[in-house]
Design a protein around this motif. Sequence first.
Motif, PDB file in Angstrom:
ATOM      1  N   PHE A 313       0.809  -1.221   0.000  1.00 25.26           N
ATOM      2  CA  PHE A 313       0.000   0.000   0.000  1.00 25.26           C
ATOM      3  C   PHE A 313       0.845   1.276   0.000  1.00 25.26           C
ATOM      4  CE2 PHE A 313      -3.954  -2.202   2.000  1.00 25.26           C
ATOM      5  CZ  PHE A 313      -4.299  -2.685   0.743  1.00 25.26           C
ATOM      6  N   VAL A 314       2.149   1.135  -0.168  1.00 26.44           N
ATOM      7  CA  VAL A 314       2.988   2.336  -0.295  1.00 26.44           C
ATOM      8  C   VAL A 314       3.586   2.319  -1.697  1.00 26.44           C
ATOM      9  CG1 VAL A 314       4.958   3.641   0.605  1.00 26.44           C
ATOM     10  CG2 VAL A 314       3.513   2.318   2.173  1.00 26.44           C
ATOM     11  N   PHE A 315       3.021   3.104  -2.574  1.00 25.71           N
ATOM     12  CA  PHE A 315       3.442   3.152  -3.984  1.00 25.71           C
ATOM     13  C   PHE A 315       3.605   1.745  -4.565  1.00 25.71           C
ATOM     14  CE2 PHE A 315       5.411   6.995  -1.968  1.00 25.71           C
ATOM     15  CZ  PHE A 315       4.391   7.847  -2.362  1.00 25.71           C
ATOM     16  N   ILE A 338       7.700  -4.179   5.245  1.00 26.87           N
ATOM     17  CA  ILE A 338       8.474  -3.009   5.681  1.00 26.87           C
ATOM     18  C   ILE A 338       8.769  -2.165   4.451  1.00 26.87           C
ATOM     19  CG2 ILE A 338      10.694  -2.265   6.631  1.00 26.87           C
ATOM     20  CD1 ILE A 338      10.544  -4.712   8.444  1.00 26.87           C
ATOM     21  N   THR A 339       8.254  -0.965   4.451  1.00 29.79           N
ATOM     22  CA  THR A 339       8.448  -0.103   3.285  1.00 29.79           C
ATOM     23  C   THR A 339       9.908   0.393   3.236  1.00 29.79           C
ATOM     24  OG1 THR A 339       7.520   1.763   2.086  1.00 29.79           O
ATOM     25  CG2 THR A 339       7.700   2.020   4.464  1.00 29.79           C
ATOM     26  N   ALA A 340      10.346   0.746   2.015  1.00 31.32           N
ATOM     27  CA  ALA A 340      11.764   1.107   1.809  1.00 31.32           C
ATOM     28  C   ALA A 340      12.211   2.204   2.787  1.00 31.32           C
ATOM     29  CB  ALA A 340      11.970   1.567   0.374  1.00 31.32           C
ATOM     30  N   ALA A 341      11.333   3.168   3.047  1.00 27.92           N
ATOM     31  CA  ALA A 341      11.720   4.275   3.935  1.00 27.92           C
ATOM     32  C   ALA A 341      12.092   3.746   5.320  1.00 27.92           C
ATOM     33  CB  ALA A 341      10.574   5.277   4.048  1.00 27.92           C
ATOM     34  N   PRO A 446      17.544   0.519  -6.510  1.00 23.56           N
ATOM     35  CA  PRO A 446      16.569   1.524  -6.108  1.00 23.56           C
ATOM     36  C   PRO A 446      17.079   2.347  -4.924  1.00 23.56           C
ATOM     37  CG  PRO A 446      15.915  -0.628  -5.265  1.00 23.56           C
ATOM     38  CD  PRO A 446      17.125  -0.848  -6.121  1.00 23.56           C
ATOM     39  N   ALA A 447      16.596   3.593  -4.906  1.00 30.66           N
ATOM     40  CA  ALA A 447      17.025   4.466  -3.806  1.00 30.66           C
ATOM     41  C   ALA A 447      15.877   5.380  -3.406  1.00 30.66           C
ATOM     42  CB  ALA A 447      18.216   5.306  -4.251  1.00 30.66           C
ATOM     43  N   ILE A 448      15.895   5.759  -2.145  1.00 30.92           N
ATOM     44  CA  ILE A 448      14.965   6.799  -1.698  1.00 30.92           C
ATOM     45  C   ILE A 448      15.769   8.042  -1.343  1.00 30.92           C
ATOM     46  CG2 ILE A 448      13.031   5.394  -0.859  1.00 30.92           C
ATOM     47  CD1 ILE A 448      14.320   5.811   1.954  1.00 30.92           C
TER      48      ILE A 448
HETATM   49  C1  LIG Z   1       7.420   1.163  -7.027  1.00 35.15           C
HETATM   50  S1  LIG Z   1       8.149   1.785  -5.586  1.00 35.15           S
HETATM   51  C2  LIG Z   1       7.718   0.531  -4.488  1.00 35.15           C
HETATM   52  C3  LIG Z   1       7.788   0.922  -3.063  1.00 35.15           C
HETATM   53  C4  LIG Z   1       7.466  -0.230  -2.145  1.00 35.15           C
HETATM   54  N1  LIG Z   1       6.102  -0.618  -2.255  1.00 35.15           N
HETATM   55  C5  LIG Z   1       7.815   0.096  -0.693  1.00 35.15           C
HETATM   56  O1  LIG Z   1       6.916   0.143   0.137  1.00 35.15           O
HETATM   57  O2  LIG Z   1       8.992   0.273  -0.395  1.00 35.15           O
HETATM   58  C6  LIG Z   1       9.840   1.518  -5.891  1.00 35.15           C
HETATM   59  C7  LIG Z   1      10.712   2.507  -5.146  1.00 35.15           C
HETATM   60  O3  LIG Z   1      10.863   2.127  -3.807  1.00 35.15           O
HETATM   61  C8  LIG Z   1      12.123   2.516  -3.338  1.00 35.15           C
HETATM   62  N2  LIG Z   1      12.848   1.307  -2.886  1.00 35.15           N
HETATM   63  C9  LIG Z   1      12.464   0.057  -2.977  1.00 35.15           C
HETATM   64  N3  LIG Z   1      13.361  -0.782  -2.421  1.00 35.15           N
HETATM   65  C10 LIG Z   1      14.345   0.003  -1.957  1.00 35.15           C
HETATM   66  C11 LIG Z   1      15.566  -0.241  -1.261  1.00 35.15           C
HETATM   67  N4  LIG Z   1      15.928  -1.491  -0.915  1.00 35.15           N
HETATM   68  N5  LIG Z   1      16.336   0.797  -0.937  1.00 35.15           N
HETATM   69  C12 LIG Z   1      15.969   2.066  -1.257  1.00 35.15           C
HETATM   70  N6  LIG Z   1      14.834   2.354  -1.914  1.00 35.15           N
HETATM   71  C13 LIG Z   1      14.038   1.352  -2.256  1.00 35.15           C
HETATM   72  C14 LIG Z   1      12.833   3.185  -4.491  1.00 35.15           C
HETATM   73  O4  LIG Z   1      12.576   4.571  -4.401  1.00 35.15           O
HETATM   74  C15 LIG Z   1      12.129   2.580  -5.667  1.00 35.15           C
HETATM   75  O5  LIG Z   1      12.236   3.396  -6.811  1.00 35.15           O
END
Ligand SMILES: C[S@@+](CC[C@H](N)C(=O)[O-])C[C@H]1O[C@@H](n2cnc3c(N)ncnc32)[C@H](O)[C@@H]1O
Length: 483
Positions: A313-315, A338-341, A446-448
Motif C-alpha cells: 500500500f505504499v506506492f 516493511i516499506t523502503a523508507a 533503487p534508492a529513496i
Molecule cells: C514502485 S516503488 C515501491 C515501493 C514499495 N512498495 C515500498 O513500500 O517500499 C519503488 C521505489 O521504492 C524505493 N525502494 C524500494 N526498495 C528500496 C531499497 N531497498 N532501498 C531504497 N529504496 C528502495 C525506491 O525509491 C524505488 O524506486
Amino acid sequence: MRFLPVFLDLQTGPVLLVGGGELARAKLRVLSAAGARIRWFATDGNHDVSGLNAGEVARIEFAAGDPLAADLHGVIAILCAGAGNVGVAMSARARAAGLPVNVMDDLEHSSFIFPAIVDRGDVVIAVGTGGTSPVVARRVRESIEAMLPGRIGDLATFIGRFRKSINGRIAQMPLRRRFWERVIDGPIGALVLAGRNLEAEQALADITDPTIFAGASASGEAEGRVTLVGAGPGDPDLLTVKALRALQDADVVFYDELVSPEILDCARRDASRIPVGRRVGKPGIGQDAINKLLIEAAKSGQRAVRLKGGDAFVFGRGGEEVEALRQAGIAYSVVPGITAALGAAAQFEVPLTFRNEALRITFLTAHKARDAEAVDWSALTDEKMTVVVYMGMTAATSVRAGLLAAGRSPQTPVGVFARATLPDAQAAVGILAELPDLVARVDRGPAILVIGDVVAHSAPALDQNWRDQNFTQTISKLLEAAE
Ligand SMILES: C[S@@+](CC[C@H](N)C(=O)[O-])C[C@H]1O[C@@H](n2cnc3c(N)ncnc32)[C@H](O)[C@@H]1O
C-alpha cells in the motif's frame, strides 16, 4: 549445489565399507543404525563390532582379502573410511563400475558425501555443506533437533497409514494438500504429537467429507484466494512471519522486479513463480493484465500470493489490486511489509521523526520530472517535516527545484539511500543544494531520497560505524564546505 541430497534405498543391496580404526567403525554405526547390509573389508584386520547389537552384527558380512578385488555385484554404494591409499584406488574402481563412492575427507575422489542426519523415524533430515564443513552441518542439525517436536516421525507414519485411502476420496490435488495441512496444523496433528494416536485415528474417521474439511466450497471445488504480501525492502530476514507463511502456502506467486531471488526462494518449491513487474528497460504486463491473472488464479482454486517490494500500500498499487479483487468477489487478504523508507531508516539510522525537529513525515513519489512538477511543493515548506521521495533518482533536480521554490533552505540535510537492507547498500548524505550530485554518487537504485534535519542524525552523516561503507561525504564536511 554440487551435491544434491537424495535418499538411498538400503533394502536393495549391501554397502561396501572399506577401512579400519575408529573412522570405519563410526561409519559402521551410522550404516547399521540405518538398517544397512554391510560388506566390510577391515583394512587393519580388526573387525571390532563393539557397541552394535546382535541384529546389526547379523547384517554385516566380514570380508577378507584385497578390497580392490572385491566382487561388486549387487553393491549399492562404496564407502572408504580410514582406508588410506586404498580409498583412491577404490574410488577409481567404483567409478568404472558406475557405483556411488565416498572417500572420507576426500571430495576429489567422492561422488557422494554423508550429510549430518536428524533421524525421527519416518522423518529424516539431511544437512550438508557441500563437504566444506561438517562442523557447521552438525550445528545446523543440533538447531533442527531442538526445534522439531519429538514425535514428528509418528506424525509422518500416521499420515502414511491413511494417505492413500483419504486421497482416494479427494479428487483435486490442491484439496488433498490442504486436507493434510489441516490435519497436521489442527487438533488431529496435536493429538499425534502428544502420543494420543487412537484418539487421532478416531478424529480422522469422524471426518465425513474430506473435501469440505479441506476447505472446498459446497460444490466440492477448491476455493482460491489472493494474498497481497509486502516483501520488504530486500533483506529476506525482514519478511514478516505472516508473509513467510503465505509464501509457503501459495500455489502460485506473482512477483515484482524488486523482489529478490532469496525472498522468492521462501515460496514452496513446487509453487509456480510468475514475474509480472517491469524489468529494467522493459515494460511490465500492465495493471489490468495483473488483475486478470490474480482473479483467474483464485477462480481456478489456487492460493495466489501477489508479492511486492516493500509494502503493497505504499506506492505498490495494492489499492488498485484490492479494488479489482473486491469487484470480482475474490477472497483476499493483505500482509504488510516493511516499506523502503523504514528499511533505510533502520539501516542508516535516520530517525524519521525527532523530538522538536521533525514532527511529520511525507512519503511522495516523483518518478519522472513531470511527476515532480505535479507535486504541490508548497505543502512541504514545513521545516519540521521529513520528506521521503520514492522513485526520485531521475527527478532529483526537479525535486530540489520544487523544495527550494517552496522556501526550503538549500542547507537542508538530505540523504540518498540506495539498495537499503541489501548487502551492497549505499548512502550519500549532504545538503539539498547538492541533491542531484548525491544521487549521481550512488552506483544504482533503487534508492529513496530523505530530506530534512533528521538526516543530520543518521549514521553516515555522523560518520559513525560507517567508515567501511561506501558513503561519500559526511554532512559536517559538506556543511563546512557550504559555509
Ligand atoms: C514502485 S516503488 C515501491 C515501493 C514499495 N512498495 C515500498 O513500500 O517500499 C519503488 C521505489 O521504492 C524505493 N525502494 C524500494 N526498495 C528500496 C531499497 N531497498 N532501498 C531504497 N529504496 C528502495 C525506491 O525509491 C524505488 O524506486
